[in-house]
Enzyme design. Sequence first.
Site, PDB file in Angstrom:
ATOM      1  N   GLU A 167       0.843  -1.196   0.000  1.00 59.44           N
ATOM      2  CA  GLU A 167       0.000   0.000   0.000  1.00 59.44           C
ATOM      3  C   GLU A 167       0.878   1.246   0.000  1.00 59.44           C
ATOM      4  O   GLU A 167       2.042   1.204   0.431  1.00 59.44           O
ATOM      5  CB  GLU A 167      -0.881  -0.036   1.266  1.00 59.44           C
ATOM      6  CG  GLU A 167      -1.820   1.159   1.386  1.00 59.44           C
ATOM      7  CD  GLU A 167      -2.856   1.008   2.504  1.00 59.44           C
ATOM      8  OE1 GLU A 167      -2.736   0.052   3.304  1.00 59.44           O
ATOM      9  OE2 GLU A 167      -3.763   1.841   2.573  1.00 59.44           O
ATOM     10  N   TYR A 173      -6.679  -8.920  11.516  1.00 62.56           N
ATOM     11  CA  TYR A 173      -5.363  -8.678  12.123  1.00 62.56           C
ATOM     12  C   TYR A 173      -5.389  -9.198  13.549  1.00 62.56           C
ATOM     13  O   TYR A 173      -6.445  -9.224  14.182  1.00 62.56           O
ATOM     14  CB  TYR A 173      -5.056  -7.180  12.150  1.00 62.56           C
ATOM     15  CG  TYR A 173      -4.765  -6.598  10.791  1.00 62.56           C
ATOM     16  CD1 TYR A 173      -3.509  -6.713  10.225  1.00 62.56           C
ATOM     17  CD2 TYR A 173      -5.758  -5.926  10.078  1.00 62.56           C
ATOM     18  CE1 TYR A 173      -3.232  -6.175   8.970  1.00 62.56           C
ATOM     19  CE2 TYR A 173      -5.488  -5.380   8.824  1.00 62.56           C
ATOM     20  CZ  TYR A 173      -4.227  -5.511   8.282  1.00 62.56           C
ATOM     21  OH  TYR A 173      -3.948  -4.983   7.051  1.00 62.56           O
ATOM     22  N   ASN A 222     -12.359  -0.948  -0.612  1.00 65.08           N
ATOM     23  CA  ASN A 222     -11.668  -1.572   0.520  1.00 65.08           C
ATOM     24  C   ASN A 222     -12.282  -1.082   1.821  1.00 65.08           C
ATOM     25  O   ASN A 222     -12.495   0.124   1.993  1.00 65.08           O
ATOM     26  CB  ASN A 222     -10.178  -1.177   0.496  1.00 65.08           C
ATOM     27  CG  ASN A 222      -9.462  -1.552   1.789  1.00 65.08           C
ATOM     28  OD1 ASN A 222      -9.150  -2.715   2.025  1.00 65.08           O
ATOM     29  ND2 ASN A 222      -9.205  -0.560   2.636  1.00 65.08           N
ATOM     30  N   GLU A 223     -12.546  -1.980   2.721  1.00 71.06           N
ATOM     31  CA  GLU A 223     -13.077  -1.628   4.040  1.00 71.06           C
ATOM     32  C   GLU A 223     -14.129  -0.522   3.927  1.00 71.06           C
ATOM     33  O   GLU A 223     -14.045   0.513   4.587  1.00 71.06           O
ATOM     34  CB  GLU A 223     -11.946  -1.252   5.012  1.00 71.06           C
ATOM     35  CG  GLU A 223     -10.987  -2.412   5.226  1.00 71.06           C
ATOM     36  CD  GLU A 223     -10.089  -2.303   6.461  1.00 71.06           C
ATOM     37  OE1 GLU A 223      -9.995  -1.223   7.070  1.00 71.06           O
ATOM     38  OE2 GLU A 223      -9.468  -3.317   6.817  1.00 71.06           O
ATOM     39  N   GLU A 278      -6.185  -9.064   3.678  1.00 76.83           N
ATOM     40  CA  GLU A 278      -5.315  -8.411   4.674  1.00 76.83           C
ATOM     41  C   GLU A 278      -5.298  -9.300   5.912  1.00 76.83           C
ATOM     42  O   GLU A 278      -6.353  -9.580   6.489  1.00 76.83           O
ATOM     43  CB  GLU A 278      -5.827  -7.017   5.040  1.00 76.83           C
ATOM     44  CG  GLU A 278      -5.616  -6.002   3.943  1.00 76.83           C
ATOM     45  CD  GLU A 278      -5.972  -4.576   4.344  1.00 76.83           C
ATOM     46  OE1 GLU A 278      -5.817  -4.223   5.532  1.00 76.83           O
ATOM     47  OE2 GLU A 278      -6.413  -3.830   3.440  1.00 76.83           O
TER      48      GLU A 278
HETATM   49  O1  AHR Z   1      -2.845  -2.625   6.288  1.00 75.38           O
HETATM   50  C1  AHR Z   1      -3.092  -1.434   6.950  1.00 75.38           C
HETATM   51  C2  AHR Z   1      -4.546  -0.997   6.890  1.00 75.38           C
HETATM   52  O2  AHR Z   1      -5.325  -1.904   7.621  1.00 75.38           O
HETATM   53  C3  AHR Z   1      -5.197  -0.985   5.537  1.00 75.38           C
HETATM   54  O3  AHR Z   1      -4.957   0.189   4.844  1.00 75.38           O
HETATM   55  C4  AHR Z   1      -6.653  -1.091   5.864  1.00 75.38           C
HETATM   56  O4  AHR Z   1      -7.378  -1.696   4.830  1.00 75.38           O
HETATM   57  C5  AHR Z   1      -6.656  -1.878   7.165  1.00 75.38           C
HETATM   58  O5  AHR Z   1      -7.457  -1.304   8.113  1.00 75.38           O
END
Ligand code: AHR
Length: 488
Positions: free
Chosen positions: A25, A239, A172-173, A295
Site C-alpha cells: 500500500e 489482524y 476496501n473496508e 489483509e
Molecule cells: O494494512 C493497513 C490498513 O489496515 C489498511 O490500509 C486497511 O485496509 C486496514 O485497516
Amino acid sequence: MSYVEINTKRKKGKISKYIYGQFAEHLGRCIYEGLYVGEDSEIPNINGMRCDVVNALKELDIPVLRWPGGCFADDYHWRDGIGDKKDRPYMVNTNWGGVVENNHFGTHEYFELCRQLGCETYINGNVGSGTVQEMRDWIEYMTFDGNSPLANERRKNGHDEPFKVSFFGVGNENWGCGGCMTPEYYSDLYRRFQTFIRNYGENKIYKIACGANSDDTNWTETVLKKSGQFMDGISWHNYTFEDSWQNRGMSDDFDENGWYNNLVDVERMRKRLSEHIAIMDVCDPKGETDLIVDEWGNWYDCIPGTNPGFLYQQNTMRDAVTGMIILHMFHAANRRVKMANIAQMVNVLQAMVLTEGEKMTVTPTYHLFKMMKGHQDGELLDTFYDGKSYEVKGFSVPKISISASEKDGIVTISAANTRLDKDEELEISLDREFSEVSALVLTSENMCDCNTFDEPEKVKPIPLAAELCGDKLKLTIPKMSIAAITLK
Ligand code: AHR
C-alpha cells in the site's frame, strides 16, 4: 513424542498458490523507499525499483501483489499517477501520516514492479471517493487492446500492449475508511460498480467485493445475499491484537504473555474464519464465491520514534510461528480460501523486508514464506496429528501445527512448535516409502530476537536433522521454531 500420520492417497483439494499473496500500500515506507526509489536514486535500481529488495522478494515466488491499498485505495485517483512524473499532482495521504504523496509510483510503475517480481496483479479500485466512470475508465486504460482514446493514452505513456489485470477489488473496508457504509448500501453500490468492470479481449477479471472485518458476519451475509451472484470472491480482513487497539504491545520486546496472547489471537482468528465460512455455506451452498483474506497479519505498536501513521514494526520468531499456523489454517480451509495477502510486503506491519536508506534485511516472516514455497498449488494431504494441545485463556492451542501437501511427487511438510519451553519429537508415518529427505528449521535463542541492519542474519534457517527410514520419519522440532521438510 508426538505421532503424525500422513496419507498421501487421501488428497484434500488444492492449496491455491494465491494464499501466498502479498500486499503493498501507499503507506509509510512500503512503496516509497521500500520498493521504489526512482530512476535517479543512488540505490541500485531497475526502472526505479530497488534491486536488493526485488531480488530478495523474487526468491519467494510471489503469486500475486495487491495494490494500491488498503485505506489508500478509496482515496486514490488513478489519473494522478500516469504520464510524465513532473506533471503528476501531489496529494495528501490523509490515512497514513498526512504525508504528501507525489504519485511517482502509479499504474505503469505497479505493472513494472509485478513484471520484475514475476507475479500476477490485484488492483483495488476506489468506491469510497471515486466514481463509476473513473473505475471503468481505469479498466479500459489498462486492458483495452483496440483503438480507443484511453488505450491510446496508455500507449502514449509508454505501454503499447494492454496490461494484464487478474484480480480487481471493488473498494476496501467500505464499512470503515472506505466510506462508513452499511452492508446494504455497499451491496447496491457493488452491483453498480462491478457492471462496469469489463473484460476486454483476452483479459478476464476476477471480481472481489469488499468483505467484512474480523467477526462481522452480518456484513458477509448481507453482501452475499444481496449481490453474491455478481462476484467471484468476497474479502475478509483479520489482524491480530485487534481487540486491544490501544495497547497491542511491542513487536520486538515482549514477555511470555505476549507470546501466548498472540497464539490466542490466532485461535480467535480460526474461530472467526470458520464462522465466516459457515455463513458462506448457508448463503452460497454451491461454493461459487471464494473467500479472499486480502489483509492479515500481526499488528503491534509502532517502533517508538517512528511516525505512528507508518505502522513500522519489527519481526521475530513469534511472527514466523503465528504466520505458519495461519497459513496452515488457510490450507485447511482451501475449499473456500482461494487467496490471502499478508499485510504488508515491505516496512509495514508483518513485513517480509525492512529497509533503512540503502540497507535492507529480510525478516523471520520472509523465511517463513520461503520455507513454505513447496505448498503453492500442492494437493493438501490428509494429516493426522495426535492432537496434543494446551489451554490459554479458554482457547486450545496446538503444541505442534502441521500441514502436508504434494506436488509433482514431492511431499512438503511444514510444522511449527508453539511452545517456548519444550522441544517436540515427531514420529511421522507415511503410507509410501521415500528415499530422500531434506529439512530446514528457523529458530533463535531468544523469542525477541530479530534481524536488524547491523545483524541481518541473526534469525535464518539452518539444516535440521531428520531420520528417514522408508515410510517413517523422525525429527525433533525445537521449541519456538518452524520447520519445512521435503520428501522425495
Ligand atoms: O494494512 C493497513 C490498513 O489496515 C489498511 O490500509 C486497511 O485496509 C486496514 O485497516
